[in-house]
Write an enzyme that holds these catalytic residues in place. Structure first.
Site, mmCIF file in Angstrom:
data_model
loop_
_atom_site.group_PDB
_atom_site.id
_atom_site.type_symbol
_atom_site.label_atom_id
_atom_site.label_comp_id
_atom_site.label_asym_id
_atom_site.label_seq_id
_atom_site.Cartn_x
_atom_site.Cartn_y
_atom_site.Cartn_z
ATOM 1 N N GLY A 15 58.717 68.768 56.724
ATOM 2 C CA GLY A 15 58.228 69.451 57.937
ATOM 3 C C GLY A 15 56.856 68.946 58.330
ATOM 4 N N ARG A 25 44.748 59.086 59.873
ATOM 5 C CA ARG A 25 43.549 58.382 60.372
ATOM 6 C C ARG A 25 42.613 58.020 59.217
ATOM 7 N NH1 ARG A 25 38.698 60.828 61.732
ATOM 8 N NH2 ARG A 25 37.412 59.858 63.363
ATOM 9 N N ARG A 76 63.888 64.034 57.333
ATOM 10 C CA ARG A 76 64.423 64.245 55.990
ATOM 11 C C ARG A 76 65.510 63.193 55.809
ATOM 12 N NH1 ARG A 76 63.411 69.896 57.802
ATOM 13 N NH2 ARG A 76 61.587 70.549 56.625
ATOM 14 N N ASP A 107 56.741 69.158 48.150
ATOM 15 C CA ASP A 107 57.282 68.840 46.820
ATOM 16 C C ASP A 107 58.407 67.805 46.854
ATOM 17 O OD1 ASP A 107 55.525 70.470 45.578
ATOM 18 O OD2 ASP A 107 56.964 72.074 45.121
ATOM 19 N N THR A 129 51.970 70.756 54.301
ATOM 20 C CA THR A 129 52.998 71.736 54.667
ATOM 21 C C THR A 129 52.320 73.032 55.072
ATOM 22 O OG1 THR A 129 54.722 73.219 53.814
ATOM 23 C CG2 THR A 129 53.309 72.211 52.172
ATOM 24 N N ILE A 130 52.832 73.677 56.123
ATOM 25 C CA ILE A 130 52.223 74.947 56.542
ATOM 26 C C ILE A 130 52.498 76.055 55.532
ATOM 27 C CG2 ILE A 130 52.340 74.353 59.004
ATOM 28 C CD1 ILE A 130 54.649 76.522 59.168
ATOM 29 N N ASP A 131 53.449 75.847 54.625
ATOM 30 C CA ASP A 131 53.874 76.937 53.727
ATOM 31 C C ASP A 131 52.915 77.224 52.569
ATOM 32 O OD1 ASP A 131 56.103 77.024 55.302
ATOM 33 O OD2 ASP A 131 57.523 76.328 53.776
ATOM 34 N N ASP A 133 53.043 76.027 49.757
ATOM 35 C CA ASP A 133 53.841 76.190 48.536
ATOM 36 C C ASP A 133 53.855 74.932 47.663
ATOM 37 O OD1 ASP A 133 55.311 74.699 50.304
ATOM 38 O OD2 ASP A 133 57.214 75.699 49.909
ATOM 39 N N ARG A 175 59.405 79.072 54.138
ATOM 40 C CA ARG A 175 60.807 78.953 53.711
ATOM 41 C C ARG A 175 61.129 79.953 52.602
ATOM 42 N NH1 ARG A 175 62.760 73.091 53.659
ATOM 43 N NH2 ARG A 175 60.617 72.821 53.035
ATOM 44 N N GLU A 227 59.723 84.768 56.602
ATOM 45 C CA GLU A 227 61.026 84.122 56.838
ATOM 46 C C GLU A 227 61.935 84.225 55.605
ATOM 47 O OE1 GLU A 227 60.440 79.960 57.442
ATOM 48 O OE2 GLU A 227 62.541 79.556 57.859
HETATM 49 P P1 ADP Z 1 59.085 68.640 51.588
HETATM 50 O O1 ADP Z 1 58.493 67.318 51.252
HETATM 51 O O2 ADP Z 1 58.351 69.353 52.656
HETATM 52 O O3 ADP Z 1 59.325 69.482 50.350
HETATM 53 P P2 ADP Z 1 61.939 68.085 51.690
HETATM 54 O O4 ADP Z 1 62.247 68.870 50.464
HETATM 55 O O5 ADP Z 1 62.838 68.202 52.862
HETATM 56 O O6 ADP Z 1 60.499 68.371 52.272
HETATM 57 O O7 ADP Z 1 61.876 66.549 51.218
HETATM 58 C C1 ADP Z 1 61.558 65.530 52.146
HETATM 59 C C2 ADP Z 1 62.311 64.278 51.771
HETATM 60 O O8 ADP Z 1 61.875 63.826 50.489
HETATM 61 C C3 ADP Z 1 63.831 64.442 51.612
HETATM 62 O O9 ADP Z 1 64.512 64.386 52.832
HETATM 63 C C4 ADP Z 1 64.172 63.249 50.739
HETATM 64 O O10 ADP Z 1 64.261 62.070 51.499
HETATM 65 C C5 ADP Z 1 62.942 63.163 49.828
HETATM 66 N N1 ADP Z 1 63.248 63.827 48.550
HETATM 67 C C6 ADP Z 1 63.342 65.148 48.307
HETATM 68 N N2 ADP Z 1 63.676 65.395 47.030
HETATM 69 C C7 ADP Z 1 63.820 64.185 46.432
HETATM 70 C C8 ADP Z 1 64.170 63.737 45.114
HETATM 71 N N3 ADP Z 1 64.455 64.607 44.141
HETATM 72 N N4 ADP Z 1 64.205 62.415 44.894
HETATM 73 C C9 ADP Z 1 63.923 61.530 45.862
HETATM 74 N N5 ADP Z 1 63.610 61.873 47.111
HETATM 75 C C10 ADP Z 1 63.540 63.173 47.408
HETATM 76 O O1 F6P Z 2 58.369 73.906 55.285
HETATM 77 C C1 F6P Z 2 57.852 74.177 56.555
HETATM 78 C C2 F6P Z 2 58.833 75.002 57.360
HETATM 79 O O2 F6P Z 2 58.268 75.242 58.627
HETATM 80 C C3 F6P Z 2 59.277 76.295 56.709
HETATM 81 O O3 F6P Z 2 58.315 77.322 56.866
HETATM 82 C C4 F6P Z 2 60.562 76.546 57.423
HETATM 83 O O4 F6P Z 2 61.438 77.330 56.657
HETATM 84 C C5 F6P Z 2 61.132 75.167 57.594
HETATM 85 O O5 F6P Z 2 60.043 74.266 57.544
HETATM 86 C C6 F6P Z 2 61.884 74.976 58.873
HETATM 87 O O6 F6P Z 2 62.421 73.705 58.882
HETATM 88 P P1 F6P Z 2 63.067 73.051 60.199
HETATM 89 O O7 F6P Z 2 61.922 72.524 61.016
HETATM 90 O O8 F6P Z 2 63.940 71.983 59.673
HETATM 91 O O9 F6P Z 2 63.789 74.131 60.937
#
Ligand code: ADP
Ligand code: F6P
Length: 324
Positions: A15, A25, A76, A107, A129-131, A133, A175, A227
């Protein structure tokens, strides 16, 4: 000398979050100041696998620090979750001379960065991330802006809630984390805050508190709902039936992810971007940049991902106390 990182790739993943542009930057300008080349990888790992890679110079990142979103776009990517996808991504990095990569995300994105590091690409993660977390950091890029955006929206809802003597349920993002809800709950003086980490689903208790509040002369009742608890619209209907008080639900949604970043998000993101490049320049890899105990620090990606995070108990206690 030959081991020194010469070309950095930077990407945003997962996100988007206000302040990501400030981090990009900082990566670009810090890298250039050290004589490195910097390449922008578009659309996260998806763009990397499609070789959507552009050269970035100092001018490429002009006039972006005040802008929300991410100039590199974000995505993603399922293919990158597979070992084959990760090897392909590492091969593409080698092909483009990218020997260091800065990944701005959450993460999931860091797990991906760890995989690239195992395949020989020096990788550093920055929490975006805005969360809020990300366990290894008490600050994540975008949280401060998102809370301020939600807070301002809730203030407006409060006005109309008072005029109509209603109960208002406002659903904020997060989330599965209640940080935005907790902060807004305190900042907006909400009567109730529903947190996924704490809420036991006892709606009757909530209904009783709304009725008690009305008896004590409250002209409105604000419920900030996370949420992760969800169901705000159906909850509002049930509350209206049970209390006889007109109740409305508002889901703030993606407005919380956009907008011009606050000063905190611009400055902290800039510091983290610069630090990520400093770490690469020092020959470090597989590290996350974090904020803890009043300073920036770095931690091994696997160690950072293994950390646990809970809502600060004292903050939760104070939020409850002040809401009555
Ligand atoms: P965030 O980084 O905010 O936690 P996601 O969980 O959607 O967001 O992960 C972002 C992208 O990172 C995923 O679409 C994927 O491409 C990659 N990713 C997530 N988990 C794994 C993993 N276990 N191994 C490799 N790539 C990963
Ligand atoms: O992780 C950031 C976040 O905005 C969460 O707060 C929310 O649940 C999720 O992303 C929404 O994801 P999407 O933009 O795919 O609807």
């Amino acid at each position: 000398m030959s081991d020194k990182v010469k070309t950095i790739g930077v990407l945003t993943s997962g996100g988007d979050a206000p302040g990501m542009n400030a981090a990009i930057r900082a990566v670009v300008r810090t890298g250039l100041s050290k004589g490195m080349k910097v390449k922008g990888i578009m659309r996260g790992y998806a763009g990397l696998l499609k070789e959507e890679i552009v050269d970035l110079d100092s001018r490429s990142v002009a006039d972006i620090i005040q802008r929300g979103g991410t100039i590199l776009y974000t995505a993603r990517c399922m293919e990158f979750m597979t070992p084959e996808g990760q090897q392909k991504a590492a091969d593409i990095c080698h092909k483009h001379g990218i020997d260091g990569i800065v990944v701005i995300g959450g993460d999931g994105s860091f797990r991906g960065a760890g995989k690239l590091a195992n395949l020989g690409i020096n990788a550093i993660g920055i929490p975006g991330t805005i969360d809020l977390d990300v366990a290894c950091s008490d600050y994540t890029i975008g949280f401060d802006t998102a809370v301020n955006t939600a807070m301002q929206a809730i203030d407006k809802i409060r006005d109309t809630s008072t005029s109509h003597e209603r109960c208002s349920i406002i659903e904020v993002m997060g989330r599965s984390a209640g940080y935005i809800a907790l902060w807004c709950g305190i900042a907006n003086g909400a009567e109730n805050i529903l947190l996924p980490e704490k809420y036991d689903g006892n709606e009757q208790e909530l209904i009783n508190e709304i009725i008690e509040g009305r008896k004590r002369g409250k002209t409105h009742h604000l419920v900030v709902n996370a949420e992760g608890v969800g169901h705000s619209t159906s909850m509002a209907k049930r509350i209206e039936v049970a209390t006889g008080i007109e109740t409305r639900a508002t889901i703030l949604g993606h407005m919380q992810r956009g907008g011009s970043p606050t000063a905190i998000d611009r400055v902290y993101a800039s510091m983290m971007g610069a630090m990520a490049v400093d770490l690469l320049d020092e020959g470090k890899s597989k590290r996350l940049v974090g904020w803890r105990d009043g300073k920036f620090y770095d931690v091994d990606i696997n160690e950072g991902l293994a950390m646990q995070k809970t809502l600060p108990p004292y903050q939760v206690e104070v939020a409850k106390l002040l809401s009555h």
